[in-house]
Design an enzyme around this catalytic site. Sequence first.
Site, mmCIF file in Angstrom:
data_model
loop_
_atom_site.group_PDB
_atom_site.id
_atom_site.type_symbol
_atom_site.label_atom_id
_atom_site.label_comp_id
_atom_site.label_asym_id
_atom_site.label_seq_id
_atom_site.Cartn_x
_atom_site.Cartn_y
_atom_site.Cartn_z
ATOM 1 N N HIS A 169 7.603 1.456 -7.430
ATOM 2 C CA HIS A 169 7.376 1.905 -6.050
ATOM 3 C C HIS A 169 6.400 0.984 -5.326
ATOM 4 O O HIS A 169 6.676 0.517 -4.212
ATOM 5 C CB HIS A 169 6.839 3.340 -6.073
ATOM 6 C CG HIS A 169 6.542 3.910 -4.719
ATOM 7 N ND1 HIS A 169 7.442 4.670 -4.019
ATOM 8 C CD2 HIS A 169 5.444 3.812 -3.920
ATOM 9 C CE1 HIS A 169 6.919 5.033 -2.864
ATOM 10 N NE2 HIS A 169 5.702 4.514 -2.776
ATOM 11 N N GLU A 170 5.260 0.727 -5.946
ATOM 12 C CA GLU A 170 4.261 -0.105 -5.271
ATOM 13 C C GLU A 170 4.742 -1.542 -5.116
ATOM 14 O O GLU A 170 4.460 -2.189 -4.104
ATOM 15 C CB GLU A 170 2.932 -0.057 -6.028
ATOM 16 C CG GLU A 170 2.371 1.338 -6.256
ATOM 17 C CD GLU A 170 2.270 2.195 -5.000
ATOM 18 O OE1 GLU A 170 2.122 1.628 -3.898
ATOM 19 O OE2 GLU A 170 2.336 3.425 -5.117
ATOM 20 N N ALA A 220 -1.317 5.308 -6.662
ATOM 21 C CA ALA A 220 -1.484 3.853 -6.631
ATOM 22 C C ALA A 220 -1.406 3.407 -5.181
ATOM 23 O O ALA A 220 -1.058 4.186 -4.286
ATOM 24 C CB ALA A 220 -0.410 3.160 -7.469
ATOM 25 N N ASN A 234 -1.522 -2.501 -1.803
ATOM 26 C CA ASN A 234 -2.217 -3.612 -1.148
ATOM 27 C C ASN A 234 -1.553 -4.954 -1.472
ATOM 28 O O ASN A 234 -1.259 -5.246 -2.624
ATOM 29 C CB ASN A 234 -3.669 -3.685 -1.624
ATOM 30 C CG ASN A 234 -4.298 -2.319 -1.752
ATOM 31 O OD1 ASN A 234 -4.542 -1.653 -0.777
ATOM 32 N ND2 ASN A 234 -4.539 -1.905 -2.987
#
Length: 887
Positions: A309-310, A274, A277
Site C-alpha cells: 500500500h505505502e 504506516a 513519505n
Amino acid sequence: MKDASPRTIYLKDYQAPDFAIDTTQLYFDLYEDYSEVTARLVISRSAENVVPQLVLDGQDLKLLSISINDCELAKDAYEIGEETLTLNFDKVIVEGFSQQNFILETKVRIEPQNNTSLEGLYKSRTMFCTQCEAEGFRKITYYLDRPDALSEFTTRIYADKSRYPVLLSNGNPVASGDLDGGRHWAEWHDPFKKPCYLFALVAGDLVAVDDEFKTQSGRDVLLRIFVEEKDRDKCDHAMRSLKNAMRWDEDVYGREYDLDIFMIVAVDDFNMGAMENKGLNIFNTSCVLANEKTTTDAGFQRVEGVVAHEYFHNWSGNRVTCRDWFQLSLKEGFTVFRDEEFSADMGSATVKRVEDVSLLRTNQFAEDASPMAHPVQPSSFIEISNFYTLTIYEKGAEVVRMIRTLLGPALFRKGSDLYFDRHDGCAVTIEDFIAAMADVSGRDFSHFMLWYQQAGTPKLKVTGDYNQTEKTYTLKVQQSCPATPESATKKPFLIPLDAALIGEQGRIAPSKVLEVSKEQETFVFHDVAERPVPSLLRGFSAPVNLDFAYSLDDLTRLMARDDDGFCRWDASQKMAIQVINNVIVSLANDPAPTVDKRYLDAFGEVLNQAITSLKNNDQTLDLAMIALMLQLPSEEYIAQQHSVVDVDSIHHARARVKRKLATTWYEEILAGYEYLNVPEIFAVDAASIARRTLKNTLLSYLVTSGREQAIDICALQLATATNMTDEIAALTALTHSASRYAVDQKGAALASFYSKWSDEALVVNQWFAVQATAPLPTTLNQVEELMKHPAFDANNPNKLRALVAGFCMRNPIAFHERKGKGYRFLADQIIQLNARNPQIAARLLTPLTRWRNYDEQRQGLMREQLKRISVTPKLSKDVFEVVTKSL
C-alpha cells in the site's frame, strides 16, 4: 478546547493558495531537550493581484528569528497567532522586496521529546521521527501546511553521532560529514515537488537491511529497511513484499519507481499503520517486522499488504497527490484497491475478497449507520484526522472497484494511465480521476458520482419470479438508502449488480452485470430451463446491503453449487444468521432451543468435504475458503442485522449454535484437526496459511465443545507450537473458554506465554489483546489490572489498540455489560488521552458513537459518558467533533 467554537471547514470554500513555495531548505539541529529548525523558503506569488498578507500555519513553535531576503524583519511586520504566522507586507521594509519572488527564513525551537501527540517531529523511545499527514508539519516549522502547496525539498540534519548515527530524510543522499563535539550531519535532496505532509525525517541508532531492485527500464534501486539491531531478523518478509509490490506495479499499472533509493523505517510509537513519505516510508513496527516465531499468518499478510500500500502511494498519492483533504479518498481509496488486488494476486483471490468484504460489512457499514457517517468525498470537517476512516479507505476502494467493473480491466487500465500521465506532479481532485475514466471510455459518470457525494449504505430489496411456461426468470430490484447526517433523502445510486442463476447442478445462465440506476428496476433472464436460485452481488460487486428472501434450502444450493466463491461463503453466513436469529427468538421461552438440522447438515457437508480432500491429498480444494465457510458470523456483524441490538441474546445464541456444531460433529472435527496437526516446514504461502487457518478453526470448535480431551489438545498445541499462528490460536482458545477445566490451566498458560515473549513488544501486544477480548464477566477487571502491568505504556498507540480498543471494540458482551462499567472505563481513557494524543482518543470513541443502536438502558448509560467527555476542560478538536456529532 482552545476555541469555544471550533471552525468548520467546507469543500465549497476551497481557494487556491495565493503563494507558492518553489523550494524548501530545512536545517534541523537535534538535541535531547530541544530542537531548532531553520526553514529557508523561496516563495512566489501565484495570485494575479497583490495581496496584503501571507498566512503560514504553525503550532507549538517558539519563533527565534525571521527574515526576508536575509534582512531581519521588524516586529510590526509579522504577527504570531496561536496557530499562525502572518506577514503584513505593507510593513515589510526590505530593499528590493517584491511579492513576486522573495526568500523567507524562519528559525523556531520545538520540543520533540515532549510531543506525545506523535504528530510533527517527536521522539519514539531513542529515535527522532516525523508524522506529518495530515497537518503535522505545522508542528515543525511555519509553512503553507496544505496538500496543494508543492515544493522541492532539501534537508540537512545535525545530531550527536553516537546517539543518532543514522540521519535520514526524503529523496536521495547528497552529502554528509563530521562536526566538532561529536556531532555530524547529513543532507538529502528530493527532486520531486511534494506537499509538506509527505516530508519525513528519522534520526536514530539503527541498522539497515539492504537489497536491490532493477526496474523495467534497467535502473538499479537500493532498498533499505532500517530497524533496531534486535529486529534485524524480522525484515526478510517485508523486503520480499516490497520487491513483489515494485514488480507488480510495473506489470499491472506500468508504474516504475523514480528515485535511486527506497527506504522503510520501523517505529514503535506511531498513530497509524504506516506513512508513504516520498522515498522514506515510516512504518509502525507492527506493519513491517515479521518472522515465524513472533508473527501470525494474519500479521504476515498485514505486513505484505501495508508495505505494498505505502509503496503504491508513490504514484497514487505522491507523484499525483490531493488538491485538498476533501479528496483524501483520491489517494487512499485508489491505493487500497491497488493493494487489495496485489494481495489477491499473491494468494487466494477469493479468500482475500471475503476478508475485505468482512471488514467492510462489519465495520464500515456500521460507520455508515452511525452519527459519524460521511460521504467518500466529505463536504465539511472540523478536524481532518477524524476522516481517516473506513469510508474513505475501504468504501473508497469499493467505489474504484465498481468503476473497473463498469469499464472492464482494459479500459480501467487505460483510464489510470491517462490519469497518471495527465496529472503527474500535480495536486488534483476526485473529479480529475473520474474525468480520465470518462475520457477513455466515453461513458458519462455524472450519475456514478453520487457514490462520492452521498453517505450511507444502499439497500437492494430483490424479488425473483420463475415462469415455467415462458422459461423466464424475472428479478425485481428496489433500491433505497437510509438517512445520514448530511441528508435525509437520497438520490438513486448507479449500482452494478453482478448476477447469475444457479440450478440443481450449477450455473444455468451466464453471469451478467445488471446496472441498477433507478429506485425500481426489472431484469428478465430468458431460456431458463429450471427453477433457479439467483446468485446475487457476485464477487460483492457493490457495497450494498442485499435483501433477498432466501430459504435455507436455497442457501444450501448456493453453498454447494455456486461457482462464485464469495457467494458460496456469503450463503454460509446468511444461513448461519438465519439460524442464530431463530435461536434468539426461541431463547425468550426456551433456555435450550434447537438448532435447525439443515444448517447442521450443511456444516457437516462442508467439513466432510475438507476431510475427504485431506485424506486424498487433494490440492485443488481451497482449505482457507473451507475455513471461512465453517466460521460463524461475528457478533458485531450479527448485531447489524437488528434494529435494536440485544447484546446478550446475540452472544448466547451464537455461542449455542457454535457449541451445537462442535458437539454434533466433534469426531469429524477432531479427525480433520489430526490430519492437519502434523509437523511441517513453516512457509508463508497460500497453501500453508490455508492449512493453519483450517486447523485452528477446527481447534476453536474442539475447545467450544468443552470436553476435557479438547482442552488438553489445545494446551498441548500451545506448549509445542513452532510458529506464532498456532501458539496464539491455542492461547486464545484456552483463554476465551468458559470451561472450568480450562480455567484451571489458563492462568499458568498466560504467565508462561508472557515469560517466554516478554522481550518482544509486538508479541506482548498480542498477549494483551487475547485477554482483552475474552468474552467473560471478569474481563474488565483483568484489563484494568493489565493497565498497571510494567509492559503496558499508555502513551504507545499499539498498546492502547491491543488492550483498550481490544476490549471496547472487539468484546461486545463484556464491554456492553448492563451496568455500564465498560462505558465508564472507555470514557476515562478518552478523557486522559484527550490531552496526550487527541487522534487516538477520537478513534477510541467509536463504540460510544453508536449508542442509538442499543436498548434504552444502554443508550442512557452511553449518552451519560458522552456528555461527561463533552464537558472535559480543553477538549481537543478531534474529540469535540466526534462527541458533538454523536450527541
